[in-house]
Scaffold this active site. Structure first.
Site, mmCIF file in Angstrom:
data_model
loop_
_atom_site.group_PDB
_atom_site.id
_atom_site.type_symbol
_atom_site.label_atom_id
_atom_site.label_comp_id
_atom_site.label_asym_id
_atom_site.label_seq_id
_atom_site.Cartn_x
_atom_site.Cartn_y
_atom_site.Cartn_z
ATOM 1 N N LYS A 155 0.120 11.798 -6.699
ATOM 2 C CA LYS A 155 0.325 11.534 -5.263
ATOM 3 C C LYS A 155 1.540 10.628 -5.161
ATOM 4 O O LYS A 155 1.451 9.427 -5.353
ATOM 5 C CB LYS A 155 -0.922 10.853 -4.686
ATOM 6 C CG LYS A 155 -1.161 11.080 -3.208
ATOM 7 C CD LYS A 155 -0.081 10.552 -2.287
ATOM 8 C CE LYS A 155 -0.158 9.050 -2.103
ATOM 9 N NZ LYS A 155 1.008 8.552 -1.316
ATOM 10 N N THR B 112 -2.919 -3.198 -2.988
ATOM 11 C CA THR B 112 -3.402 -1.812 -3.085
ATOM 12 C C THR B 112 -4.036 -1.567 -4.448
ATOM 13 O O THR B 112 -5.060 -0.870 -4.552
ATOM 14 C CB THR B 112 -2.250 -0.824 -2.811
ATOM 15 O OG1 THR B 112 -1.705 -1.122 -1.518
ATOM 16 C CG2 THR B 112 -2.727 0.609 -2.817
ATOM 17 N N GLY B 113 -3.458 -2.159 -5.500
ATOM 18 C CA GLY B 113 -4.063 -2.044 -6.838
ATOM 19 C C GLY B 113 -5.513 -2.524 -6.821
ATOM 20 O O GLY B 113 -6.383 -1.931 -7.467
ATOM 21 N N GLU C 171 -0.068 -0.984 -12.930
ATOM 22 C CA GLU C 171 1.273 -1.559 -13.062
ATOM 23 C C GLU C 171 1.606 -2.145 -11.701
ATOM 24 O O GLU C 171 1.961 -1.421 -10.779
ATOM 25 C CB GLU C 171 2.236 -0.445 -13.479
ATOM 26 C CG GLU C 171 3.380 -0.960 -14.302
ATOM 27 C CD GLU C 171 4.518 -1.402 -13.422
ATOM 28 O OE1 GLU C 171 4.448 -2.558 -12.910
ATOM 29 O OE2 GLU C 171 5.441 -0.622 -13.244
ATOM 30 N N CYS D 3 9.893 -3.427 -9.912
ATOM 31 C CA CYS D 3 8.787 -4.322 -10.269
ATOM 32 C C CYS D 3 9.242 -5.336 -11.305
ATOM 33 O O CYS D 3 8.810 -6.477 -11.295
ATOM 34 C CB CYS D 3 7.585 -3.528 -10.771
ATOM 35 S SG CYS D 3 8.007 -2.389 -12.089
ATOM 36 N N GLU E 291 6.380 -12.024 -4.626
ATOM 37 C CA GLU E 291 7.264 -10.879 -4.856
ATOM 38 C C GLU E 291 7.915 -10.489 -3.533
ATOM 39 O O GLU E 291 7.217 -10.203 -2.558
ATOM 40 C CB GLU E 291 6.468 -9.701 -5.405
ATOM 41 C CG GLU E 291 7.354 -8.515 -5.713
ATOM 42 C CD GLU E 291 6.606 -7.375 -6.388
ATOM 43 O OE1 GLU E 291 6.999 -7.007 -7.502
ATOM 44 O OE2 GLU E 291 5.646 -6.853 -5.794
HETATM 45 P P1 NAI Z 1 1.535 0.261 -2.071
HETATM 46 O O1 NAI Z 1 0.990 -0.321 -3.328
HETATM 47 O O2 NAI Z 1 0.652 0.253 -0.888
HETATM 48 O O3 NAI Z 1 1.985 1.791 -2.327
HETATM 49 C C1 NAI Z 1 2.198 2.346 -3.609
HETATM 50 C C2 NAI Z 1 1.551 3.721 -3.694
HETATM 51 O O4 NAI Z 1 0.144 3.584 -3.442
HETATM 52 C C3 NAI Z 1 2.046 4.734 -2.655
HETATM 53 O O5 NAI Z 1 2.057 6.026 -3.238
HETATM 54 C C4 NAI Z 1 0.967 4.691 -1.576
HETATM 55 O O6 NAI Z 1 0.879 5.872 -0.827
HETATM 56 C C5 NAI Z 1 -0.267 4.504 -2.441
HETATM 57 N N1 NAI Z 1 -1.440 3.928 -1.745
HETATM 58 C C6 NAI Z 1 -1.460 3.074 -0.705
HETATM 59 N N2 NAI Z 1 -2.733 2.760 -0.372
HETATM 60 C C7 NAI Z 1 -3.536 3.427 -1.248
HETATM 61 C C8 NAI Z 1 -4.945 3.484 -1.432
HETATM 62 N N3 NAI Z 1 -5.778 2.815 -0.658
HETATM 63 N N4 NAI Z 1 -5.405 4.244 -2.434
HETATM 64 C C9 NAI Z 1 -4.582 4.930 -3.246
HETATM 65 N N5 NAI Z 1 -3.238 4.913 -3.111
HETATM 66 C C10 NAI Z 1 -2.716 4.166 -2.125
HETATM 67 O O7 NAI Z 1 2.889 -0.485 -1.801
HETATM 68 P P2 NAI Z 1 3.870 -0.441 -0.528
HETATM 69 O O8 NAI Z 1 3.117 -0.699 0.736
HETATM 70 O O9 NAI Z 1 4.673 0.788 -0.600
HETATM 71 O O10 NAI Z 1 4.796 -1.691 -0.852
HETATM 72 C C11 NAI Z 1 4.298 -3.011 -0.641
HETATM 73 C C12 NAI Z 1 4.782 -3.931 -1.729
HETATM 74 O O11 NAI Z 1 4.272 -3.510 -2.982
HETATM 75 C C13 NAI Z 1 6.275 -3.975 -1.943
HETATM 76 O O12 NAI Z 1 6.890 -4.830 -1.032
HETATM 77 C C14 NAI Z 1 6.354 -4.459 -3.358
HETATM 78 O O13 NAI Z 1 6.230 -5.866 -3.376
HETATM 79 C C15 NAI Z 1 5.145 -3.855 -4.026
HETATM 80 N N6 NAI Z 1 5.480 -2.655 -4.803
HETATM 81 C C16 NAI Z 1 5.515 -2.748 -6.157
HETATM 82 C C17 NAI Z 1 5.875 -1.653 -6.915
HETATM 83 C C18 NAI Z 1 5.950 -1.722 -8.393
HETATM 84 O O14 NAI Z 1 6.762 -1.049 -8.980
HETATM 85 N N7 NAI Z 1 5.088 -2.478 -9.052
HETATM 86 C C19 NAI Z 1 6.247 -0.373 -6.305
HETATM 87 C C20 NAI Z 1 6.101 -0.367 -4.853
HETATM 88 C C21 NAI Z 1 5.750 -1.483 -4.156
#
Ligand code: NAI
Ligand code: MG
Length: 496
Positions: free
Chosen positions: A190, A247-248, A265, A299, A399
């Site tokens: 996804k 979300t993690g 991650e 990240c 972050e």
């Molecule tokens: P997010 O963690 O909500 O989104 C990442 C992925 O998770 C996307 O594919 C999203 O559709 C999916 N997702 C969202 N809610 C979910 C759920 N309940 N169950 C399963 N999958 C779900 O992050 P977002 O809102 O895009 O970004 C917020 C912050 O997260 C950023 O500002 C950044 O600080 C951090 N982030 C860290 C990343 C990394 O590489 N570790 C990558 C993206 C964001």
């Protein structure tokens, strides 16, 4: 300021040439969402919609999981060498389609075309690496008494879910899919709703390379509508999640209900430790690259400069000069730095900067949004460096995920170690010094999943990657990454 041939810039007016898919990829073919819904992806460089894609929900997820479950019976029994050949052909096909993939990634995520090309070639390399590993996954034998024989073997964990973020869409998809497929697992991915296309194109290329239908399915849509039902599905055996800590946490709770394995991650607030005796010029280039590549939306970005007092003033001044010279622009125009991913994300980053200003923070460079060079639109933020902040400052602890570097001044190497470890994150760290012993003492004592010495982001797919503390757990990349998709079975037999 045209630095690219017109052949590339035509995509600013007609992304239709890219022939982007508008369905999920399920059972070896594109399919519309069951509910017939679609949504749009933006080009953050212009702040405009550029393509439509399927908006999936729990019904589409159920189709994909059931397809992957059926395909698992076939794929787990496919000879490892044959799995390797399919992955190797995929690497080749990624290379053959590199420009289409890179332009798609550039438009979808906003990153400069050169970075997108690097991500695509990294994805090909990932498939190549795991292609070679398929038939080398050896178990152990155990020293039992002579009338017994005991050994272990690696078995695929089953149907694996992959939740992919928007910052490195093709890289993150490849680094999950390739080892999962190499191990004999099947995949339901996804991608993020901001950047859905390259994961779909990867699934299509895998099929072209000979992957049986259903072994790799991709469902697009939002996190709540498609991501949540995927990770909570009882037919999923393992979840690989890359994204935010919050979300993690939701994903881990969903996994707990079905006792689903997971690799997390999550975020980072990684320190770049610079000591007085570093190589000045190469360290400046590394520190700038560590935070301004992909506008800091990494990240493992080096978002805190932990710098020894003796070199502080000269270094920060030179770094500020470098930051001010960085050009901003649409990714297809090959700027030094592109936009951030969305208006909402830009506003989140600016919120950090506004609050810092209210606390009296001093800006060495940047600190503001910048109008798009293309159209006055687009989500640009100036390369920003904030002078020394105390340990408990929000800019040190949280972050930001944007082009914002916070300086922390250290009295000496011991103090630098303390500051390096002062957050709840533990993803990566950089260490810059010409003192071999000090470098390795810091590498030993910094609590992080990986430490880069004298080159930030050193290493490749061969090197395991993952977090400590709230940066997560489990490892991707390298042979460790392959083992994440395996379960060990021990077999012991009495033979006399
Ligand atoms: P997010 O963690 O909500 O989104 C990442 C992925 O998770 C996307 O594919 C999203 O559709 C999916 N997702 C969202 N809610 C979910 C759920 N309940 N169950 C399963 N999958 C779900 O992050 P977002 O809102 O895009 O970004 C917020 C912050 O997260 C950023 O500002 C950044 O600080 C951090 N982030 C860290 C990343 C990394 O590489 N570790 C990558 C993206 C964001
Ligand atoms: Mg997009």
């Amino acid at each position: 300021m045209l630095t690219q041939p017109d052949s590339l810039l035509k995509y600013l007016t007609d992304a239709g040439d890219l022939r982007l898919p508008d369905g999920h990829f399920i059972d070896g073919a594109y399919q519309a969402a069951r509910a017939g819904r679609t949504m749009h992806s933006e080009d953050p460089g212009r702040g405009e919609t550029f393509a439509e894609f399927a908006r999936g929900d729990a019904d589409d997820i159920a189709d994909a999981v059931s397809s992957s479950r059926k395909a698992f019976a076939v794929w787990r029994k496919t000879p490892p060498a044959e799995r390797g050949r399919i992955l190797a052909r995929t690497a080749e096909l990624i290379r053959r389609n590199a420009e289409r993939l890179a332009i798609t990634e550039c438009l979808d995520s906003g990153k400069p075309i050169a970075e997108a090309r690097g991500d695509v070639s990294g994805a090909a390399r990932t498939f190549e690496y795991y292609a070679g590993a398929c038939d080398k996954l050896e178990g152990s034998s155990f020293p039992l008494p002579a009338n017994y024989v005991g050994f272990s073997q690696f078995e695929p964990v089953g149907v694996t879910a992959h939740i992919i973020p928007w910052n490195f869409p093709i890289s993150t998809a490849a680094r999950g899919m390739a080892p999962a497929l190499a191990a004999g697992c099947t995949v339901v991915a996804k991608p993020a709703e901001q950047t859905p296309f390259t994961a779909l194109l990867l699934a299509e290329l895998l099929t072209e390379a000979g992957l049986p239908a259903g072994v790799c399915n991709v469902v697009t849509g939002t996190g709540t509508e498609a991501g949540a039902p995927l990770v909570a599905h009882a037919g999923i055996d393992h979840v690989t999640f890359t994204g935010s800590v919050a979300t993690g946490g939701h994903v881990m709770r969903a996994c707990a209900d079905n006792v689903t394995r997971s690799v997390m991650e999550l975020g980072g607030k990684s320190p770049v430790v610079v000591l007085n005796d570093c190589n000045f010029d190469s360290t400046i280039a590394n520190v700038a690259g560590a935070i301004f590549e992909h506008a800091g939306q990494i990240c493992s970005a080096g978002s805190r400069l932990v710098i020894e007092a003796g070199i502080h003033d000269r270094f920060v001044e030179a770094l500020g000069t470098k930051a001010k010279a960085i050009s901003l622009g649409h990714g297809l125009r090959s700027p030094d730095m592109g936009p951030v991913s969305s208006a909402a994300h830009r506003d989140k980053v600016l919120g950090f900067l506004d609050r810092a200003r209210e606390r009296g923070a001093e800006f060495i460079s940047g600190g503001k949004t910048s109008p798009g060079t293309e159209s006055g639109k687009g989500y640009f933020i100036e390369p920003t460096i904030v002078a020394h902040r105390p340990e408990d400052d929000e800019l040190v602890q949280e972050e930001i995920f944007g082009p914002v570097l916070t300086v922390q001044k250290a009295d000496d190497a011991d103090h630098a170690l303390h500051l390096a470890n002062c957050t709840r994150f533990g993803l990566v760290a950089g260490v810059f010094t010409s003192d071999f012993a000090k470098a390795h003492q810091l590498a030993r004592d910094i609590d992080a999943g990986q430490v880069y010495i004298n080159e930030y982001f050193a290493g490749g797919i061969e090197v395991p990657f993952g977090g400590n503390k709230q940066s997560g757990f489990g490892r991707e990349k390298g042979i460790e990454g392959l083992k994440s998709y395996c379960k060990v079975k021990s077999i012991a037999a009495r033979i006399g």
